[in-house]
Write a protein that holds these residues in place. Structure first.
Motif, PDB file in Angstrom:
ATOM      1  N   ASP A 163       1.008  -1.040   0.446  1.00 58.52           N
ATOM      2  CA  ASP A 163      -0.146  -0.376  -0.121  1.00 58.52           C
ATOM      3  C   ASP A 163       0.643   0.815  -0.268  1.00 58.52           C
ATOM      4  OD1 ASP A 163      -2.418   1.494  -0.120  1.00 58.52           O
ATOM      5  OD2 ASP A 163      -2.623   1.305   2.328  1.00 58.52           O
ATOM      6  N   LEU A 164       2.462   1.331   0.856  1.00 63.75           N
ATOM      7  CA  LEU A 164       2.588   2.080   1.277  1.00 63.75           C
ATOM      8  C   LEU A 164       3.667   2.610  -0.716  1.00 63.75           C
ATOM      9  CD1 LEU A 164       5.633   2.714   3.075  1.00 63.75           C
ATOM     10  CD2 LEU A 164       6.356   3.357   0.823  1.00 63.75           C
ATOM     11  N   PHE A 165       3.948   1.925  -1.167  1.00 63.77           N
ATOM     12  CA  PHE A 165       4.358   1.942  -2.656  1.00 63.77           C
ATOM     13  C   PHE A 165       3.441   2.612  -3.786  1.00 63.77           C
ATOM     14  CE2 PHE A 165       8.461  -0.442  -0.743  1.00 63.77           C
ATOM     15  CZ  PHE A 165       9.024   1.021  -1.487  1.00 63.77           C
ATOM     16  N   ALA A 166       2.168   1.788  -3.784  1.00 65.56           N
ATOM     17  CA  ALA A 166       1.208   2.234  -4.566  1.00 65.56           C
ATOM     18  C   ALA A 166       0.864   3.794  -3.956  1.00 65.56           C
ATOM     19  CB  ALA A 166      -0.536   1.105  -4.271  1.00 65.56           C
ATOM     20  N   ARG A 167       0.924   4.337  -2.925  1.00 67.29           N
ATOM     21  CA  ARG A 167       0.725   5.651  -2.266  1.00 67.29           C
ATOM     22  C   ARG A 167       1.137   7.272  -3.248  1.00 67.29           C
ATOM     23  NH1 ARG A 167      -3.136   6.595   1.649  1.00 67.29           N
ATOM     24  NH2 ARG A 167      -4.885   4.301   2.692  1.00 67.29           N
ATOM     25  N   LEU A 168       2.696   5.851  -2.749  1.00 62.77           N
ATOM     26  CA  LEU A 168       3.609   7.261  -3.656  1.00 62.77           C
ATOM     27  C   LEU A 168       3.096   6.875  -4.611  1.00 62.77           C
ATOM     28  CD1 LEU A 168       7.460   5.330  -1.224  1.00 62.77           C
ATOM     29  CD2 LEU A 168       6.216   8.140  -1.548  1.00 62.77           C
ATOM     30  N   LEU A 169       3.267   5.737  -5.904  1.00 57.41           N
ATOM     31  CA  LEU A 169       3.284   5.794  -7.073  1.00 57.41           C
ATOM     32  C   LEU A 169       2.453   7.028  -7.229  1.00 57.41           C
ATOM     33  CD1 LEU A 169       4.810   2.959  -8.260  1.00 57.41           C
ATOM     34  CD2 LEU A 169       5.764   4.720  -7.661  1.00 57.41           C
ATOM     35  N   ALA A 170       0.684   6.771  -6.754  1.00 57.92           N
ATOM     36  CA  ALA A 170      -0.059   7.335  -6.769  1.00 57.92           C
ATOM     37  C   ALA A 170      -0.226   8.727  -6.501  1.00 57.92           C
ATOM     38  CB  ALA A 170      -1.155   7.153  -6.205  1.00 57.92           C
ATOM     39  N   GLY A 171       1.487   9.607  -6.561  1.00 57.50           N
ATOM     40  CA  GLY A 171       1.462  11.313  -5.781  1.00 57.50           C
ATOM     41  C   GLY A 171       1.404  11.155  -4.173  1.00 57.50           C
ATOM     42  N   GLU A 172       1.496  10.520  -3.453  1.00 61.69           N
ATOM     43  CA  GLU A 172       0.574  11.045  -2.300  1.00 61.69           C
ATOM     44  C   GLU A 172       2.445  11.218  -1.550  1.00 61.69           C
ATOM     45  OE1 GLU A 172      -1.656   8.470   0.637  1.00 61.69           O
ATOM     46  OE2 GLU A 172      -2.758   8.157  -0.785  1.00 61.69           O
ATOM     47  N   THR A 173       2.404  11.929  -0.323  1.00 61.71           N
ATOM     48  CA  THR A 173       3.117  12.210   0.245  1.00 61.71           C
ATOM     49  C   THR A 173       3.265  11.596   1.412  1.00 61.71           C
ATOM     50  OG1 THR A 173       2.310  14.191   1.794  1.00 61.71           O
ATOM     51  CG2 THR A 173       3.008  15.153  -0.433  1.00 61.71           C
ATOM     52  N   CYS A 174       4.832  11.539   1.522  1.00 61.17           N
ATOM     53  CA  CYS A 174       4.911  10.773   2.612  1.00 61.17           C
ATOM     54  C   CYS A 174       4.306  11.377   3.936  1.00 61.17           C
ATOM     55  CB  CYS A 174       6.456  10.504   3.103  1.00 61.17           C
ATOM     56  SG  CYS A 174       7.263   9.802   1.726  1.00 61.17           S
ATOM     57  N   ALA A 175       4.316  12.234   4.491  1.00 61.44           N
ATOM     58  CA  ALA A 175       3.938  12.764   5.157  1.00 61.44           C
ATOM     59  C   ALA A 175       1.907  12.581   5.448  1.00 61.44           C
ATOM     60  CB  ALA A 175       3.469  14.132   6.311  1.00 61.44           C
ATOM     61  N   ARG A 176       1.022  12.028   4.572  1.00 60.40           N
ATOM     62  CA  ARG A 176      -0.336  11.970   4.230  1.00 60.40           C
ATOM     63  C   ARG A 176       0.145  10.117   4.542  1.00 60.40           C
ATOM     64  NH1 ARG A 176      -3.651  14.460  -1.179  1.00 60.40           N
ATOM     65  NH2 ARG A 176      -3.463  15.360   0.635  1.00 60.40           N
ATOM     66  N   ILE A 177       1.053   9.561   3.929  1.00 60.77           N
ATOM     67  CA  ILE A 177       1.250   8.427   3.643  1.00 60.77           C
ATOM     68  C   ILE A 177       1.316   7.570   5.465  1.00 60.77           C
ATOM     69  CG2 ILE A 177       1.545   6.018   3.479  1.00 60.77           C
ATOM     70  CD1 ILE A 177       2.820   7.004   0.631  1.00 60.77           C
ATOM     71  N   ALA A 178       1.641   8.200   6.245  1.00 60.54           N
ATOM     72  CA  ALA A 178       1.664   8.003   7.540  1.00 60.54           C
ATOM     73  C   ALA A 178       0.253   8.620   8.395  1.00 60.54           C
ATOM     74  CB  ALA A 178       3.417   9.300   8.344  1.00 60.54           C
ATOM     75  N   ALA A 179      -0.080   9.736   7.823  1.00 58.36           N
ATOM     76  CA  ALA A 179      -1.253  10.056   8.414  1.00 58.36           C
ATOM     77  C   ALA A 179      -2.301   8.971   8.138  1.00 58.36           C
ATOM     78  CB  ALA A 179      -1.987  11.481   8.051  1.00 58.36           C
ATOM     79  N   TRP A 201       9.711   7.615   4.370  1.00 57.77           N
ATOM     80  CA  TRP A 201      10.520   7.905   3.316  1.00 57.77           C
ATOM     81  C   TRP A 201      11.498   5.985   3.696  1.00 57.77           C
ATOM     82  CZ3 TRP A 201      15.034   8.298   4.100  1.00 57.77           C
ATOM     83  CH2 TRP A 201      16.545   9.078   2.526  1.00 57.77           C
ATOM     84  N   GLN A 202      11.944   6.059   4.830  1.00 53.64           N
ATOM     85  CA  GLN A 202      13.132   4.976   5.319  1.00 53.64           C
ATOM     86  C   GLN A 202      12.673   3.949   4.638  1.00 53.64           C
ATOM     87  OE1 GLN A 202      12.866   5.793   9.571  1.00 53.64           O
ATOM     88  NE2 GLN A 202      15.505   6.611   8.942  1.00 53.64           N
ATOM     89  N   LEU A 203      11.597   3.386   4.759  1.00 53.51           N
ATOM     90  CA  LEU A 203      10.888   1.853   4.118  1.00 53.51           C
ATOM     91  C   LEU A 203      10.733   1.807   2.463  1.00 53.51           C
ATOM     92  CD1 LEU A 203       7.522   1.086   6.588  1.00 53.51           C
ATOM     93  CD2 LEU A 203       9.577  -0.373   6.426  1.00 53.51           C
ATOM     94  N   ALA A 204      10.573   2.978   2.068  1.00 56.45           N
ATOM     95  CA  ALA A 204      10.548   2.990   1.016  1.00 56.45           C
ATOM     96  C   ALA A 204      11.510   3.255   0.627  1.00 56.45           C
ATOM     97  CB  ALA A 204       9.378   4.562   0.176  1.00 56.45           C
ATOM     98  N   THR A 205      12.150   3.964   0.560  1.00 64.28           N
ATOM     99  CA  THR A 205      13.891   3.603   0.197  1.00 64.28           C
ATOM    100  C   THR A 205      15.479   2.214   0.246  1.00 64.28           C
ATOM    101  OG1 THR A 205      14.961   5.261   1.644  1.00 64.28           O
ATOM    102  CG2 THR A 205      14.000   6.112   0.306  1.00 64.28           C
TER     103      THR A 205
END
Length: 121
Positions: A39-55, A78-82
């Motif tokens: 879900d984290l990667f899908a949200r990143l690729l959909a344009g969500e920010t790390c802060a929005r994903i964290a929330a 960010w740490q997980l995503a990288t």
């Protein structure tokens, strides 16, 4: 015997999203945390920010990587995503240990490109 040299898990915490069975010397996917990583990667690729994903993860009650807190931070995301761990390569003490990928390499690379884009002008 050096566990890391044989592709096995040395001491320490198992990476978030993965499991390790010491008796069988076998890696696996964590049924609860691996979908969070996807879900984290899908949200990143959909344009969500790390802060929005964290929330969103905090609101959903997902356990954090260390499990000590229910509150996610943008830094945790960010740490997980990288980490290349999630496309199948965990690094321990300078050694690359093959682990089950949670996302494919193309998804991981696309997320890296997204995270390292220069800020808009």
């Amino acid at each position: 015997a050096d566990h890391a040299a044989r592709g096995l898990k040395p001491q320490g915490q198992t990476p978030y999203g993965l499991t390790y069975d010491r008796d069988r010397e076998r890696w696996g996917l964590d049924d609860t945390a691996a979908p969070v990583v996807c879900d984290l990667f899908a949200r990143l690729l959909a344009g969500e920010t790390c802060a929005r994903i964290a929330a969103a993860f905090t609101a959903a009650g997902h356990r954090t990587p260390r499990g000590r807190s229910a509150t996610w931070t943008a830094r945790m995301v960010w740490q997980l995503a990288t980490r290349p761990t999630y496309c199948g390569e965990w690094s321990f003490a300078g050694r690359a240990i093959p682990v089950p990928p949670i996302v494919d390499r193309a998804t991981w690379q696309a997320a890296q490109a997204r995270l390292y884009l220069p800020p808009p002008a």
